[in-house]
Write a protein that holds these residues in place. Structure first.
Motif, PDB file in Angstrom:
ATOM      1  N   SER A  18       0.916  -1.256  -0.038  1.00 15.36           N
ATOM      2  CA  SER A  18       0.073  -0.123   0.064  1.00 15.36           C
ATOM      3  C   SER A  18       0.662   1.084   0.117  1.00 15.36           C
ATOM      4  O   SER A  18       1.902   1.162   0.251  1.00 15.36           O
ATOM      5  N   GLU A  19       0.308   2.244  -0.155  1.00 17.31           N
ATOM      6  CA  GLU A  19       0.873   3.595  -0.316  1.00 17.31           C
ATOM      7  C   GLU A  19       1.459   4.125   1.231  1.00 17.31           C
ATOM      8  O   GLU A  19       2.790   4.254   1.303  1.00 17.31           O
ATOM      9  N   ALA A  20       0.896   3.351   2.291  1.00 20.17           N
ATOM     10  CA  ALA A  20       1.426   3.489   3.627  1.00 20.17           C
ATOM     11  C   ALA A  20       2.608   2.886   3.715  1.00 20.17           C
ATOM     12  O   ALA A  20       3.568   3.343   4.393  1.00 20.17           O
ATOM     13  N   ASP A  21       2.959   1.478   3.286  1.00 18.39           N
ATOM     14  CA  ASP A  21       4.043   0.642   3.136  1.00 18.39           C
ATOM     15  C   ASP A  21       5.145   1.362   2.687  1.00 18.39           C
ATOM     16  O   ASP A  21       6.186   1.478   3.251  1.00 18.39           O
ATOM     17  N   LEU A  22       4.596   1.777   1.457  1.00 18.55           N
ATOM     18  CA  LEU A  22       5.698   2.429   0.577  1.00 18.55           C
ATOM     19  C   LEU A  22       6.451   3.660   1.167  1.00 18.55           C
ATOM     20  O   LEU A  22       7.619   3.919   1.233  1.00 18.55           O
ATOM     21  N   LEU A  23       5.444   4.585   1.622  1.00 17.37           N
ATOM     22  CA  LEU A  23       5.974   5.768   2.284  1.00 17.37           C
ATOM     23  C   LEU A  23       6.875   5.655   3.746  1.00 17.37           C
ATOM     24  O   LEU A  23       7.697   6.200   3.893  1.00 17.37           O
ATOM     25  N   LEU A  24       6.364   4.589   4.182  1.00 24.07           N
ATOM     26  CA  LEU A  24       7.176   4.156   5.493  1.00 24.07           C
ATOM     27  C   LEU A  24       8.287   3.699   5.412  1.00 24.07           C
ATOM     28  O   LEU A  24       9.432   3.846   5.879  1.00 24.07           O
ATOM     29  N   ALA A  25       8.488   2.882   4.088  1.00 19.60           N
ATOM     30  CA  ALA A  25       9.820   2.374   3.810  1.00 19.60           C
ATOM     31  C   ALA A  25      10.616   3.435   3.320  1.00 19.60           C
ATOM     32  O   ALA A  25      11.934   3.310   3.427  1.00 19.60           O
ATOM     33  N   GLU A  26      10.121   4.498   2.462  1.00 16.59           N
ATOM     34  CA  GLU A  26      10.981   5.473   2.227  1.00 16.59           C
ATOM     35  C   GLU A  26      11.679   6.410   3.247  1.00 16.59           C
ATOM     36  O   GLU A  26      12.496   6.620   3.305  1.00 16.59           O
ATOM     37  N   THR A  27      10.630   6.450   4.344  1.00 17.42           N
ATOM     38  CA  THR A  27      11.199   7.163   5.496  1.00 17.42           C
ATOM     39  C   THR A  27      12.055   6.472   6.323  1.00 17.42           C
ATOM     40  O   THR A  27      13.134   7.054   6.900  1.00 17.42           O
ATOM     41  N   ALA A  80       5.898 -10.184  15.173  1.00 16.17           N
ATOM     42  CA  ALA A  80       4.504  -9.587  14.119  1.00 16.17           C
ATOM     43  C   ALA A  80       3.983 -10.627  13.348  1.00 16.17           C
ATOM     44  O   ALA A  80       4.665 -11.170  12.574  1.00 16.17           O
ATOM     45  N   SER A  81       2.717 -10.854  13.497  1.00 13.57           N
ATOM     46  CA  SER A  81       1.898 -11.549  12.499  1.00 13.57           C
ATOM     47  C   SER A  81       1.433 -10.971  11.249  1.00 13.57           C
ATOM     48  O   SER A  81       1.137 -11.531  10.069  1.00 13.57           O
ATOM     49  N   SER A  82       1.426  -9.408  11.458  1.00 13.54           N
ATOM     50  CA  SER A  82       0.931  -8.801   9.997  1.00 13.54           C
ATOM     51  C   SER A  82       2.150  -8.960   9.097  1.00 13.54           C
ATOM     52  O   SER A  82       3.434  -8.646   9.169  1.00 13.54           O
ATOM     53  N   LEU A  83       1.637  -9.285   7.856  1.00 12.92           N
ATOM     54  CA  LEU A  83       2.887  -9.601   6.638  1.00 12.92           C
ATOM     55  C   LEU A  83       3.150  -8.047   6.221  1.00 12.92           C
ATOM     56  O   LEU A  83       4.450  -7.760   5.985  1.00 12.92           O
ATOM     57  N   THR A  84       2.367  -7.002   5.988  1.00 12.64           N
ATOM     58  CA  THR A  84       2.654  -5.932   5.324  1.00 12.64           C
ATOM     59  C   THR A  84       3.675  -4.907   6.542  1.00 12.64           C
ATOM     60  O   THR A  84       3.335  -5.039   7.674  1.00 12.64           O
ATOM     61  N   PHE A  85       4.376  -4.205   5.763  1.00 11.50           N
ATOM     62  CA  PHE A  85       5.195  -3.464   6.737  1.00 11.50           C
ATOM     63  C   PHE A  85       4.746  -2.506   7.765  1.00 11.50           C
ATOM     64  O   PHE A  85       5.022  -2.591   8.950  1.00 11.50           O
ATOM     65  N   ALA A  86       3.765  -1.653   7.188  1.00  8.87           N
ATOM     66  CA  ALA A  86       3.394  -0.673   8.069  1.00  8.87           C
ATOM     67  C   ALA A  86       2.553  -1.117   9.149  1.00  8.87           C
ATOM     68  O   ALA A  86       2.662  -0.751  10.374  1.00  8.87           O
ATOM     69  N   ALA A  87       1.779  -2.223   9.010  1.00  5.15           N
ATOM     70  CA  ALA A  87       1.102  -2.860  10.166  1.00  5.15           C
ATOM     71  C   ALA A  87       1.865  -3.684  10.852  1.00  5.15           C
ATOM     72  O   ALA A  87       1.510  -3.839  12.123  1.00  5.15           O
ATOM     73  N   VAL A 103       4.838  -2.864  11.793  1.00  3.62           N
ATOM     74  CA  VAL A 103       5.551  -1.646  12.752  1.00  3.62           C
ATOM     75  C   VAL A 103       4.643  -1.488  13.869  1.00  3.62           C
ATOM     76  O   VAL A 103       4.987  -1.168  15.045  1.00  3.62           O
ATOM     77  N   LEU A 104       3.298  -1.221  13.303  1.00  2.00           N
ATOM     78  CA  LEU A 104       2.294  -0.868  14.548  1.00  2.00           C
ATOM     79  C   LEU A 104       1.962  -2.069  15.550  1.00  2.00           C
ATOM     80  O   LEU A 104       2.201  -1.776  16.621  1.00  2.00           O
ATOM     81  N   GLU A 105       2.267  -3.247  15.081  1.00  5.82           N
ATOM     82  CA  GLU A 105       2.316  -4.171  16.126  1.00  5.82           C
ATOM     83  C   GLU A 105       3.327  -4.168  17.054  1.00  5.82           C
ATOM     84  O   GLU A 105       3.134  -4.429  18.183  1.00  5.82           O
ATOM     85  N   HIS A 106       4.531  -3.846  16.390  1.00  3.59           N
ATOM     86  CA  HIS A 106       5.457  -4.000  17.490  1.00  3.59           C
ATOM     87  C   HIS A 106       5.388  -2.805  18.569  1.00  3.59           C
ATOM     88  O   HIS A 106       5.811  -2.660  19.617  1.00  3.59           O
ATOM     89  N   ALA A 107       4.884  -1.544  17.816  1.00  6.29           N
ATOM     90  CA  ALA A 107       4.826  -0.357  18.767  1.00  6.29           C
ATOM     91  C   ALA A 107       3.858  -0.619  19.810  1.00  6.29           C
ATOM     92  O   ALA A 107       4.073  -0.361  20.935  1.00  6.29           O
ATOM     93  N   VAL A 108       2.747  -1.474  19.576  1.00  8.29           N
ATOM     94  CA  VAL A 108       1.632  -1.696  20.560  1.00  8.29           C
ATOM     95  C   VAL A 108       2.436  -2.734  21.519  1.00  8.29           C
ATOM     96  O   VAL A 108       2.005  -2.385  22.773  1.00  8.29           O
ATOM     97  N   ALA A 109       3.009  -3.793  21.181  1.00  6.98           N
ATOM     98  CA  ALA A 109       3.729  -4.619  22.069  1.00  6.98           C
ATOM     99  C   ALA A 109       4.777  -3.799  23.128  1.00  6.98           C
ATOM    100  O   ALA A 109       4.756  -4.009  24.195  1.00  6.98           O
ATOM    101  N   VAL A 121       1.620   5.012  19.179  1.00 10.66           N
ATOM    102  CA  VAL A 121       0.697   3.897  18.982  1.00 10.66           C
ATOM    103  C   VAL A 121      -0.416   4.549  18.129  1.00 10.66           C
ATOM    104  O   VAL A 121      -1.014   4.398  17.334  1.00 10.66           O
ATOM    105  N   ARG A 122      -0.786   5.694  18.997  1.00  8.31           N
ATOM    106  CA  ARG A 122      -1.910   6.648  18.272  1.00  8.31           C
ATOM    107  C   ARG A 122      -1.829   7.016  16.937  1.00  8.31           C
ATOM    108  O   ARG A 122      -2.840   6.735  16.018  1.00  8.31           O
ATOM    109  N   GLN A 123      -0.751   7.690  16.661  1.00  8.19           N
ATOM    110  CA  GLN A 123      -0.245   8.010  15.125  1.00  8.19           C
ATOM    111  C   GLN A 123       0.111   6.903  14.428  1.00  8.19           C
ATOM    112  O   GLN A 123      -0.622   7.194  13.125  1.00  8.19           O
ATOM    113  N   LEU A 124       0.442   5.626  14.596  1.00 10.32           N
ATOM    114  CA  LEU A 124       0.741   4.989  13.853  1.00 10.32           C
ATOM    115  C   LEU A 124      -0.630   4.140  13.388  1.00 10.32           C
ATOM    116  O   LEU A 124      -0.817   3.758  12.108  1.00 10.32           O
ATOM    117  N   ALA A 125      -1.420   3.955  14.490  1.00 15.15           N
ATOM    118  CA  ALA A 125      -3.075   3.461  14.212  1.00 15.15           C
ATOM    119  C   ALA A 125      -3.527   4.365  13.234  1.00 15.15           C
ATOM    120  O   ALA A 125      -4.215   3.669  12.225  1.00 15.15           O
TER     121      ALA A 125
END
Length: 411
Positions: free
Chosen positions: A14-23, A261-268, A270-276, A325-329
């Motif tokens: 997704s766009e979210a994954d790509l932009l986070l990878a660029e960051t 993390a169980s989520s395959l996509t990158f941004a999701a 990262v959010l999982e790790h942040a929540v943990a 977590v709030r911002q990543l969610a």
């Protein structure tokens, strides 16, 4: 505004994954700095055993530890974002005449005589000797004595405050080598993610590091390692102008590596790790107790012996994690404009990193339109980005061959 639509399945979906990878690419250490750090590491190791050195012939081994050994070092962007190279200087056992003596001896050895290149840039710290460079890079060299009959490279290091010379200090057990091996085993390279990052991000390029003899190089990219780099960047920005210690990198590394993390996509992911991470500190705060973590390969090696020093330290960091977590969610779950995504990424990881990610994305969108290869989904008008439109490995940064991550320095 028409939203980009990614018509494929994978870590960058997704766009979210790509932009986070660029960051992430902007957060990572540039290859030029890797090469510079490698040169300084070897030069200092040679300097310690130079002709006439107080430690000539008494150094058993020099090897890397911390972020350079894990592959989790990040670039310097904030005022407190100094890139550091951490190294262990394993000394002959007869050097051990007490904490103050060992630290002073290494300090005197590195500083050298008046007029030497290191004389005015060397500082004797509580557990290491630090060499500072004008470009904000510094090398921390920790003297150590190998312990016998224990796991590989378990060592004694020394703690003594130069401000209180009358207090004798203490010996501390540590095994950063063992922790690095544990970290690599718990965050193995994820081929699908590594390929996606190499293909889908202009900025991200992980170093193909050649190890020194007897030492494994930093391992390949994984979502956990990428998350750790982003969290270190976020921490550095939050603590940029605060007094006192920040949560140590080794503690964050253990907590991130300990969660899968169980989520395959990158941004999701990262959010999982942040929540943990947030949930762990919330657990400690709710029970009015300080977090306690040690090296899984050496339980005497305590990661939390100097932070948090009080409940206040932990509560402040929990507030930071709640914000993360709030911002990543919102970033992962909501439908946002590019400007809104940039604002979130800028808030969390810095305006420079976020701005560069958006600019690179927009540039590729414009180039694709000029080539006539962009297309729109019938009915919705969403822009579809085929795989050929996404960044290719040809745009990636050149990969340096770095060799300063550990093992014996053979001369």
């Amino acid at each position: 505004m028409d939203r980009p639509f990614f018509d494929r399945f994978g870590p960058i979906a997704s766009e979210a994954d790509l932009l986070l990878a660029e960051t992430l690419g902007s957060v990572q250490l540039p290859p030029s700095d890797y090469a510079k750090a490698e040169g300084r590491y070897h030069t200092l190791a040679d300097w310690i055993e130079r002709e006439g050195s107080p430690l000539r012939g008494r150094v058993e081994r020099v090897y890397g530890q911390g972020g350079v050994a894990q592959g989790s070092s990040i670039a310097a962007r904030a005022t407190n974002d100094e890139f550091d190279v951490d190294a262990m200087v394993e000394l002959h056992p007869d050097v051990d005449r007490g904490p103050a003596y060992v630290l002073d001896l290494l300090h005197r050895t590195i500083r050298g005589e008046p007029g030497s290149r290191y004389y005015d840039v060397t500082t004797r710290c509580t557990r290491c000797v630090q060499v500072q460079y004008a470009d904000k890079m510094h090398v921390d060299l920790t003297p150590a004595i190998l312990q016998l009959g224990v796991p590989e490279r378990q060592s004694t290091i020394f703690h003594h405050r130069v401000e209180t010379p009358h207090i004798p200090g203490k010996r501390v057990t540590a095994n950063p080598y063992g922790f690095t091996e544990w970290f690599k085993q718990n965050t193995p390279a994820e081929p699908l993610f590594a390929v996606a990052i190499a293909r889908d991000s202009v900025a991200v390029a992980k170093a193909d590091v050649e190890p020194l003899p007897d030492q494994v190089a930093p391992h390949g990219m994984s979502r956990a390692l990428a998350s750790l780099q982003l969290f270190k960047r976020y921490r550095n920005l939050r603590y940029d102008r605060r007094d006192g210690r920040c949560p140590p990198s080794v503690l964050l590394a253990k907590l991130v590596a300990g969660y899968h993390a169980s989520s395959l996509t990158f941004a999701a992911a990262v959010l999982e790790h942040a929540v943990a991470l947030r949930d762990r500190f919330q657990f400690e705060v709710e029970r009015n107790q300080l977090i306690a973590e040690s090296n899984p390969r050496c339980h005497e090696d305590v990661f939390t012996d100097r932070w948090p020093s009080a409940a206040y330290d932990q509560t402040i960091w929990l507030g930071d994690l709640n914000h993360l977590v709030r911002q990543l969610a919102r970033y992962v779950r909501d439908t946002l404009t590019l400007r809104e995504r940039q604002e979130i990424l800028g808030d969390l990881f810095g305006e420079y990193a976020a701005g560069k990610a958006i600019r690179d994305f927009a540039e590729r969108m414009g180039r694709d339109k000029e080539l006539g290869t962009s297309r729109y989904e019938t009915g919705s008008g969403r822009l579809i980005l085929p795989a050929t439109m996404l960044p290719s490995a040809a745009h990636a940064r050149p990969v340096p061959a770095t060799q300063y991550y550990g093992g014996r320095l053979w001369r």
